[in-house]
Write a protein that holds these residues in place. Sequence first.
Motif, short mmCIF file in Angstrom:
data_model
loop_
_atom_site.label_atom_id
_atom_site.label_comp_id
_atom_site.label_asym_id
_atom_site.label_seq_id
_atom_site.Cartn_x
_atom_site.Cartn_y
_atom_site.Cartn_z
N THR A 42 0.84 -1.20 0.00
CA THR A 42 0.00 0.00 0.00
C THR A 42 0.87 1.25 0.00
N THR A 43 1.99 1.18 0.71
CA THR A 43 2.95 2.29 0.71
C THR A 43 3.45 2.57 -0.71
N PHE A 44 3.75 1.53 -1.44
CA PHE A 44 4.22 1.68 -2.82
C PHE A 44 3.15 2.35 -3.68
N VAL A 45 1.89 1.95 -3.48
CA VAL A 45 0.78 2.55 -4.25
C VAL A 45 0.65 4.04 -3.91
N ARG A 46 0.93 4.38 -2.64
CA ARG A 46 0.91 5.80 -2.23
C ARG A 46 1.89 6.60 -3.09
N GLY A 47 3.06 6.05 -3.32
CA GLY A 47 4.05 6.71 -4.16
C GLY A 47 3.61 6.78 -5.62
N LEU A 48 3.01 5.71 -6.10
CA LEU A 48 2.53 5.71 -7.50
C LEU A 48 1.51 6.83 -7.71
N ALA A 49 0.58 6.96 -6.75
CA ALA A 49 -0.47 7.97 -6.86
C ALA A 49 0.13 9.37 -6.88
N LYS A 50 1.11 9.58 -6.01
CA LYS A 50 1.83 10.86 -6.00
C LYS A 50 2.49 11.11 -7.35
N GLY A 51 3.07 10.06 -7.87
CA GLY A 51 3.81 10.15 -9.13
C GLY A 51 2.96 10.51 -10.33
N ILE A 52 1.71 10.05 -10.35
CA ILE A 52 0.85 10.45 -11.47
C ILE A 52 0.29 11.86 -11.26
N GLY A 53 0.54 12.40 -10.07
CA GLY A 53 0.09 13.76 -9.80
C GLY A 53 -1.24 13.83 -9.09
N SER A 54 -1.64 12.72 -8.48
CA SER A 54 -2.91 12.72 -7.77
C SER A 54 -2.74 13.19 -6.33
N ASP A 56 -5.29 12.60 -4.27
CA ASP A 56 -6.25 11.77 -3.54
C ASP A 56 -5.55 10.93 -2.49
N ALA A 57 -6.22 10.74 -1.36
CA ALA A 57 -5.64 9.97 -0.26
C ALA A 57 -5.62 8.47 -0.59
N VAL A 58 -4.47 7.87 -0.36
CA VAL A 58 -4.32 6.43 -0.60
C VAL A 58 -4.49 5.68 0.72
N ARG A 59 -5.42 4.74 0.74
CA ARG A 59 -5.59 3.87 1.90
C ARG A 59 -5.92 2.48 1.38
N SER A 60 -5.93 1.52 2.27
CA SER A 60 -6.26 0.16 1.84
C SER A 60 -7.69 0.12 1.37
N PRO A 61 -7.91 -0.45 0.19
CA PRO A 61 -9.30 -0.58 -0.28
C PRO A 61 -10.09 -1.49 0.65
N SER A 62 -11.38 -1.26 0.72
CA SER A 62 -12.23 -2.10 1.58
C SER A 62 -12.43 -3.46 0.93
N PHE A 63 -13.14 -4.31 1.60
CA PHE A 63 -13.34 -5.67 1.11
C PHE A 63 -14.07 -5.74 -0.22
N THR A 64 -14.93 -4.78 -0.47
CA THR A 64 -15.80 -4.95 -1.64
C THR A 64 -15.59 -3.89 -2.71
N LEU A 65 -14.69 -2.93 -2.45
CA LEU A 65 -14.52 -1.82 -3.40
C LEU A 65 -13.06 -1.63 -3.74
N SER A 66 -12.83 -1.07 -4.91
CA SER A 66 -11.48 -0.62 -5.23
C SER A 66 -11.42 0.88 -4.95
N ASN A 67 -10.21 1.42 -4.86
CA ASN A 67 -10.05 2.87 -4.71
C ASN A 67 -9.62 3.45 -6.05
#
Length: 151
Positions: A42-54, A56-67
């Motif tokens: 999840t930490t790595f995804v936080r960096g990816l999101a930053k890198g695309i310029g987003s 949006d807050a990165v957190r673990s997706p819930s059981f039934t949804l994607s972020n």
Amino acid sequence: MRTQEINTTSLDETIKLAEKIGGKLRGGEAIELISDLGGGKTTFVRGLAKGIGSKDAVRSPSFTLSNEYRANSLTLYHFDFYRLNDPGIMRDELAEVVAEPDSVVAVEWGTVVNDVLPNNRLTVEIKPTGVDSRKLIFSYPEEFEYLIENT
Ligand code: ADP
Ligand code: MG
């Protein structure tokens, strides 16, 4: 397949590394993250999101949804299939977004959806080598070399 290993010695270093890779995403890529719980997926995804310029807050997706993390031109979809033996509708959603040219998918615990993940994907395996250090092993087909070169 090509492989590249990179070691990080802090959370920040892993985020910076992922941010650099995120900045090279063009859309249409799939990224599979592999580690034990607490490895740093999840930490790595936080960096990816930053890198695309987003912003949006990165957190673990819930059981039934994607972020979704949106930037100007790309949307990063974050899936986590931890302990989901039956991914149900999330499998369909994943299959849909992997086909979108302006989308990038990042998947944690993706073994259960291996059949819908593109064979051509970037795999990031993260292995703890100490409390604050990690070994990141990137495996990828030649077409994704642009993501890893010069990192
Ligand atoms: P996962 O999604 O794989 O379960 P997380 O990203 O949620 O893992 O958690 C990773 C944990 O490891 C966080 O508590 C983070 O602070 C810690 N950590 C320590 N060192 C590192 C590092 N070098 N890279 C990434 N995470 C690290
Ligand atoms: Mg996680």
